[in-house]
Write a protein that holds these residues in place. Structure first.
Motif, short mmCIF file in Angstrom:
data_model
loop_
_atom_site.label_atom_id
_atom_site.label_comp_id
_atom_site.label_asym_id
_atom_site.label_seq_id
_atom_site.Cartn_x
_atom_site.Cartn_y
_atom_site.Cartn_z
N GLN A 101 77.10 123.44 6.80
CA GLN A 101 77.07 122.61 8.00
C GLN A 101 76.09 123.22 8.99
N SER A 102 75.41 122.36 9.76
CA SER A 102 74.46 122.88 10.74
C SER A 102 75.20 123.55 11.89
N VAL A 103 74.55 124.53 12.50
CA VAL A 103 75.15 125.24 13.62
C VAL A 103 75.38 124.29 14.79
N THR A 104 74.46 123.35 14.98
CA THR A 104 74.60 122.39 16.08
C THR A 104 75.87 121.56 15.91
N GLU A 105 76.15 121.13 14.69
CA GLU A 105 77.38 120.36 14.43
C GLU A 105 78.62 121.21 14.66
N LEU A 106 78.57 122.47 14.24
CA LEU A 106 79.71 123.36 14.45
C LEU A 106 79.96 123.59 15.93
N ILE A 107 78.88 123.76 16.70
CA ILE A 107 79.03 123.92 18.15
C ILE A 107 79.62 122.66 18.76
N GLY A 108 79.14 121.49 18.30
CA GLY A 108 79.67 120.23 18.82
C GLY A 108 81.15 120.05 18.54
N GLU A 109 81.62 120.57 17.41
CA GLU A 109 83.04 120.46 17.07
C GLU A 109 83.89 121.41 17.89
N ARG A 110 83.38 122.60 18.16
CA ARG A 110 84.19 123.63 18.82
C ARG A 110 84.03 123.64 20.34
N PHE A 111 82.92 123.10 20.84
CA PHE A 111 82.64 123.21 22.27
C PHE A 111 83.67 122.49 23.15
N PRO A 112 84.19 121.31 22.78
CA PRO A 112 85.18 120.67 23.66
C PRO A 112 86.38 121.54 23.97
N ALA A 113 86.88 122.29 22.98
CA ALA A 113 88.03 123.17 23.23
C ALA A 113 87.66 124.29 24.19
N THR A 114 86.49 124.90 23.98
CA THR A 114 86.04 125.96 24.87
C THR A 114 85.78 125.43 26.27
N ALA A 115 85.14 124.26 26.37
CA ALA A 115 84.87 123.68 27.68
C ALA A 115 86.16 123.33 28.41
N SER A 116 87.17 122.88 27.68
CA SER A 116 88.46 122.57 28.31
C SER A 116 89.08 123.82 28.93
N ILE A 117 89.02 124.94 28.19
CA ILE A 117 89.55 126.19 28.74
C ILE A 117 88.73 126.64 29.93
N ALA A 118 87.40 126.64 29.77
CA ALA A 118 86.52 127.22 30.79
C ALA A 118 86.57 126.44 32.09
N ILE A 119 86.42 125.13 32.02
CA ILE A 119 86.34 124.32 33.26
C ILE A 119 87.68 124.31 33.98
N GLY A 120 88.77 124.12 33.24
CA GLY A 120 90.09 124.11 33.88
C GLY A 120 90.43 125.44 34.51
N ALA A 121 90.20 126.53 33.77
CA ALA A 121 90.49 127.86 34.32
C ALA A 121 89.59 128.19 35.49
N ALA A 122 88.31 127.78 35.41
CA ALA A 122 87.36 128.08 36.49
C ALA A 122 87.76 127.38 37.79
N ILE A 123 88.14 126.11 37.69
CA ILE A 123 88.58 125.40 38.89
C ILE A 123 89.81 126.07 39.48
N LEU A 124 90.73 126.46 38.61
CA LEU A 124 91.97 127.06 39.08
C LEU A 124 91.73 128.41 39.75
N PHE A 125 90.97 129.30 39.09
CA PHE A 125 90.80 130.63 39.71
C PHE A 125 89.86 130.60 40.91
N LEU A 126 88.95 129.63 40.96
CA LEU A 126 88.09 129.52 42.15
C LEU A 126 88.91 129.08 43.35
N LEU A 127 89.74 128.05 43.18
CA LEU A 127 90.56 127.57 44.29
C LEU A 127 91.56 128.63 44.75
N LEU A 128 92.26 129.23 43.80
CA LEU A 128 93.25 130.24 44.17
C LEU A 128 92.59 131.46 44.82
#
Length: 330
Positions: A101-128
């Motif tokens: 499988q191409s690396v780009t496809e693998l990144i596309g499959e895994r990135f939503p989970a990482t982005a969900s963690i990163a963006i949600g946690a970032a908003i939370l720790f920035l506000l707090l």
């Protein structure tokens, strides 16, 4: 026009930085004693088969030729093999022959989970962090200030994996309020997506918010003692306006700088958090790639993470102009 010229220079700088990172990363992993062709050859692997695999993967060429083909593939895509070829669409960050499988496809499959963690946690720790630091600065040397700083010391001193394990023990096993592992896509079930991410968000935010609280407090104390703040108060401006418009906006400049770097790193893969909560994100993918010595996947993930960091740095520099007119593009 000034902004356009500034963006042009910055984008050129980003391309240069990414090129340097690509060269260094490529050289480090492809000049190692490990042979990616032998790892993908299978068993039994004769010398004839190994040579065919090398030609198919393109690793029979000198390293600088391989680097040129890798960089060209990012822009125009790439073909692997001749008679039976594999096409990797642009932007091609490489091809994982171990996963077919191409690396780009693998990144596309895994990135939503990482982005969900990163963006949600970032908003939370920035506000707090910002709210906690602001309250501590405005209530300096009171019990509120000491309480927030004590909490910050505890957060700074706690590793992310320990915070995650404690959160799992308390909210997962003891109270049984939240799931302790796994990931559900947002479009599959929004409620399950949220419930599976609360513990990772809280674990990351507990550690990172402490840093932001301490940084915001120190910057606010310094800014509120400057001459222009005293001038604003002497003009009769409301205290809320003095704190919000004149004080906090200036104090947020270093906070925004750190936030951009932290968010870029998290988007590149929250390795420890994903491992503790068994979330199939980019961090977990990187661990799997390192364990299997999947060189093309390692290089592609590294370059993609670097792209996120330098891009967010550009965004943060543009945000500076909104927070403080003194640093706008001239």
């Amino acid at each position: 026009m000034r902004l356009l010229r500034y963006l042009s220079f910055r984008l050129l700088g980003i391309l240069v930085v990414l090129l340097v990172i690509a060269v260094i990363t490529f050289a480090i992993f492809y000049l190692l004693p490990s042979d990616p062709a032998r790892l993908a050859c299978g068993r039994p692997c004769t010398e004839a088969n190994l040579e065919r695999v090398r030609q198919y993967m393109g690793v029979d060429q000198p390293w600088f030729v391989q680097l040129g083909a890798f960089l060209a593939g990012i822009v125009a895509g790439r073909e692997f093999g001749t008679t039976v070829s594999v096409h990797c669409d642009a932007p091609c960050f490489g091809y994982s022959f171990l996963r077919n499988q191409s690396v780009t496809e693998l990144i596309g499959e895994r990135f939503p989970a990482t982005a969900s963690i990163a963006i949600g946690a970032a908003i939370l720790f920035l506000l707090l962090g910002v709210i906690g630091g602001l309250i501590a600065a405005l209530r300096r040397n009171t019990i509120v200030d000491r309480g927030i700083m004590t909490f910050s010391i505890a957060g700074v001193s706690t590793p992310v994996y320990l915070a995650g394990i404690l959160a799992i023990l308390l909210f997962g096993f003891t109270l049984r309020w939240l799931p302790t592992s796994g990931y559900v896509a947002l479009d599959d079930d929004p409620l399950q997506w949220l419930s599976h991410l609360i513990l990772p968000w809280v674990s990351v935010a507990f550690v990172s918010a402490a840093v932001y609280a301490r940084l915001t407090r120190s910057e606010m104390l310094e800014v509120m003692g400057l001459d222009y703040i005293r001038t604003a108060r002497a003009k009769g401006l409301a205290e809320r306006r003095v704190i919000g418009k004149h004080g906090l906006r200036t104090a947020l400049l270093p906070v925004v700088t750190v936030f951009g770097l932290d968010l870029g790193v998290l988007l590149g893969g929250a390795v420890i958090t994903e491992k503790v909560f068994a979330i199939p994100g980019m961090g977990a993918l990187l661990i799997e790639a390192v364990s299997a010595v999947d060189v093309q996947l390692i290089v592609g993930l590294t370059l993609f993470a670097a792209f996120l960091v330098v891009t967010l740095n550009l965004v943060i520099d543009l945000v500076y102009g909104f927070l403080d007119p003194r640093v706008r593009v001239s």
